[in-house]
Design a protein around this motif. Sequence first.
Motif, PDB file in Angstrom:
ATOM      1  N   LEU A 105     -44.363 -32.599  -8.653  1.00 11.96           N
ATOM      2  CA  LEU A 105     -43.579 -33.790  -8.365  1.00 11.96           C
ATOM      3  C   LEU A 105     -42.384 -33.797  -9.310  1.00 11.96           C
ATOM      4  O   LEU A 105     -42.343 -34.515 -10.312  1.00 11.96           O
ATOM      5  CB  LEU A 105     -44.414 -35.051  -8.521  1.00 11.96           C
ATOM      6  N   PHE A 124     -51.195 -37.561  -2.510  1.00  9.81           N
ATOM      7  CA  PHE A 124     -49.945 -38.279  -2.745  1.00  9.81           C
ATOM      8  C   PHE A 124     -49.756 -39.344  -1.676  1.00  9.81           C
ATOM      9  O   PHE A 124     -49.739 -39.047  -0.476  1.00  9.81           O
ATOM     10  CB  PHE A 124     -48.773 -37.295  -2.728  1.00  9.81           C
ATOM     11  N   ALA A 133     -38.293 -33.308  -7.056  1.00  7.89           N
ATOM     12  CA  ALA A 133     -38.944 -33.276  -5.753  1.00  7.89           C
ATOM     13  C   ALA A 133     -38.045 -33.979  -4.745  1.00  7.89           C
ATOM     14  O   ALA A 133     -37.360 -34.947  -5.080  1.00  7.89           O
ATOM     15  CB  ALA A 133     -40.298 -33.969  -5.813  1.00  7.89           C
TER      16      ALA A 133
END
Length: 325
Positions: A13, A65, A214
């Motif tokens: 991330l 996520f 990201a």
Amino acid sequence: MTEKALSTQRRALGRSGLEVSAIGFGCWAIGGPHSRNGEPIGWGEVDDEESVAAIRAALDEGVTFFDTADVYGCGHSERVLARALRGRREGVVVATKFGFTYDEERRESPGTDDSPAYVRTACEASLRRLETDVIDLLQFHLGGCDPAAAEDVLAVLEDLVDEGKIRSFGWSTDDPGRAALFAGSPHCAAIQQAFNVLGGNAETLGVCEANGLASIVRGPLGMGVLSGKMSGDTKFAADDVRHGWDFRGNQADTLAAVGRVREVLTSNGRTLAQGALCWLLARSAAFVPIPGCRTVAQARENAGALRHGPLSAEEMAAVESALGR
């Protein structure tokens, strides 16, 4: 499963130090109906029990996520997500957003607020609804905010990191200049942008790639167009944000483009949705798509893209050829 195979299922991330599943779960639709100035900005009626089951099914399939926003359902999406994650929060990365004002009881979002004081107010409210002490990724939701005002927002976000309220932050914007403004800040981890096999802003993606951020992909399935379940006769309910779409009119070209890429995306046992997600995984290592889900079946189908992995170079070339790019 080999380490190489596993690596295709996980992504960093950005610079946050956190690792997430390469495919996430978008929580807009589970917020249920809400509106702005009388117009729907949700996806219609939703079954909370099915939403909870869908989130847990995604967890079972390896999804770690989850991306929501305070305005989705005017707080409702965050509450449903928190309920679904009770007892299963370890190893899960939660992202939310702020910037739109809302009335939880009326399910109405009347406007926006980018003031530093509101950033703090919104963060505290999301912490309570998400039943957590820290938000993994807090994202500024106002994509067109004036850059001068955004700098003040940025300063507050850095303070919230220092205070331990959030781990990292980002901006949901398709504009490369605005993305670059946040990218220079040490705790910026991500830029959220619209992208899918049919189009997107490559310059904004380039900002992410150049800065180690990201690129969280909203609309990876074209708000359902790339699910393979729409035709010229498809109509949407009055409380669905897509209610004005007309597949024999303003969306006809989009549906035709989907038809041109269907064969290559559905090759090798993939569904159309899985193929569209696998295209994104191949397009950039920075991409973390967050397809929206409302049902257990959708959650399992989307997560199935993890097992297929990125499209091959040959398949990517075939998609480009089919779209005349």
